[in-house]
Write a protein that holds these residues in place. Sequence first.
Motif, PDB file in Angstrom:
ATOM      1  N   HIS A 251      31.362 -53.527  28.183  1.00  0.00           N
ATOM      2  CA  HIS A 251      30.755 -52.357  29.858  1.00  0.00           C
ATOM      3  C   HIS A 251      31.032 -53.787  31.103  1.00  0.00           C
ATOM      4  CE1 HIS A 251      26.847 -54.234  28.966  1.00  0.00           C
ATOM      5  NE2 HIS A 251      27.304 -53.528  27.752  1.00  0.00           N
ATOM      6  N   PRO A 252      30.453 -53.367  32.314  1.00  0.00           N
ATOM      7  CA  PRO A 252      30.785 -54.366  33.254  1.00  0.00           C
ATOM      8  C   PRO A 252      29.415 -55.601  32.833  1.00  0.00           C
ATOM      9  CG  PRO A 252      30.785 -52.593  34.207  1.00  0.00           C
ATOM     10  CD  PRO A 252      30.169 -52.484  32.726  1.00  0.00           C
ATOM     11  N   GLY A 253      29.697 -56.406  33.449  1.00  0.00           N
ATOM     12  CA  GLY A 253      29.047 -57.855  32.828  1.00  0.00           C
ATOM     13  C   GLY A 253      29.350 -58.832  31.825  1.00  0.00           C
ATOM     14  N   VAL A 254      30.223 -58.189  30.855  1.00  0.00           N
ATOM     15  CA  VAL A 254      30.376 -58.613  29.464  1.00  0.00           C
ATOM     16  C   VAL A 254      31.741 -59.841  29.222  1.00  0.00           C
ATOM     17  CG1 VAL A 254      31.008 -57.747  27.000  1.00  0.00           C
ATOM     18  CG2 VAL A 254      29.751 -56.399  27.690  1.00  0.00           C
ATOM     19  N   MET A 255      31.431 -60.890  28.386  1.00  0.00           N
ATOM     20  CA  MET A 255      32.339 -61.985  28.747  1.00  0.00           C
ATOM     21  C   MET A 255      32.819 -61.472  27.343  1.00  0.00           C
ATOM     22  SD  MET A 255      33.771 -65.274  27.698  1.00  0.00           S
ATOM     23  CE  MET A 255      32.030 -65.607  27.667  1.00  0.00           C
TER      24      MET A 255
END
Length: 131
Positions: A82-86
């Motif tokens: 999800h947004p923010g995951v690397m």
Amino acid sequence: MIVRDFNEIVKTERNRVVTDANWSSVRMLLADDGMGFSFHITFLDAGSEHTFEYKHHFESVYCVQGKGSITDLATGETHQIHPGVMYALNEHDRHTLRAEEELVMACVFNPPVTGTEVHREDGSYAPAEDA
């Protein structure tokens, strides 16, 4: 200094926009830019599933938009995206990426890709010297 506008690339530089089965990638930096890595903004279609194994490249990916998951096929471990995951494929990890919603991902490859690569049957790109 290299300055590129994503909005212009998608309109004019077709050699930098790569489309494959249920995904597309805008290649902002490529091998011939001489940076030692390539940088892409990649879009994966909602509901799509992709199995990759970059045997000759390292990849790091940052989720900008969407929801999905990645499964490490060696361990079976699944991580939510999800947004923010690397995530970083630091061991050339064979993996399956699933997009529950359209995923927008910022990706870095080392060695850099040339822009002409296609995924081989095993989900990898050819070694840089063969591209």
